[in-house]
Design a protein around this motif. Sequence first.
Motif, PDB file in Angstrom:
ATOM      1  N   LYS A 159       0.848  -1.192   0.000  1.00  0.00           N
ATOM      2  CA  LYS A 159       0.000   0.000   0.000  1.00  0.00           C
ATOM      3  C   LYS A 159       0.883   1.242   0.000  1.00  0.00           C
ATOM      4  CE  LYS A 159      -0.696   0.912   4.858  1.00  0.00           C
ATOM      5  NZ  LYS A 159      -1.631   1.352   5.848  1.00  0.00           N
ATOM      6  N   HIS A 171       4.104   4.891 -10.788  1.00  0.00           N
ATOM      7  CA  HIS A 171       3.047   4.972  -9.783  1.00  0.00           C
ATOM      8  C   HIS A 171       2.024   6.061 -10.104  1.00  0.00           C
ATOM      9  CE1 HIS A 171       5.505   2.300  -7.354  1.00  0.00           C
ATOM     10  NE2 HIS A 171       6.529   3.095  -7.615  1.00  0.00           N
ATOM     11  N   GLU A 231      -1.983   6.116  -9.496  1.00  0.00           N
ATOM     12  CA  GLU A 231      -2.328   5.291  -8.332  1.00  0.00           C
ATOM     13  C   GLU A 231      -2.398   6.133  -7.065  1.00  0.00           C
ATOM     14  OE1 GLU A 231       0.616   2.246  -7.827  1.00  0.00           O
ATOM     15  OE2 GLU A 231       0.677   1.816  -9.959  1.00  0.00           O
TER      16      GLU A 231
END
Length: 128
Positions: A14, A67, A70
């Motif tokens: 996460k 990333h 996201e």
Amino acid sequence: AKNLTTNYEIMSTKPKTAVVVGATNGIGKAISHRLAGAGFKIVAVGRDRPGRSEEVINELNKASGDHAGEIQHEFRPCNAFLLSQVKECAEGIVRDYGSEGKNGIDALVMTQGMATIQSFTPTSEVCL
């Protein structure tokens, strides 16, 4: 960058959250970009001016590389010369990220620089 990325991937799947005070210029900006590239969500703290928050977020999104999309980076305006703004900003970040059940704050980077022509830099309740 490889070690930072590798260590991040080992830590968790996460997103981690980094609060970077002074993220709009210099070392703070470079650190926030490096952390964004490693997959951290950045809470960028700095003085605001017209268009700055959008500029900071756009640059962080670009720095996020693989990333991007996201992670939602965030800009928090704060004038470090005003104690009331520092307190309000800190309380807001703790409220939004520091409580149990929320993602929490994984890194705090303090790079805010303040320079004046005085012998010291005052922090006050009001802007002088």
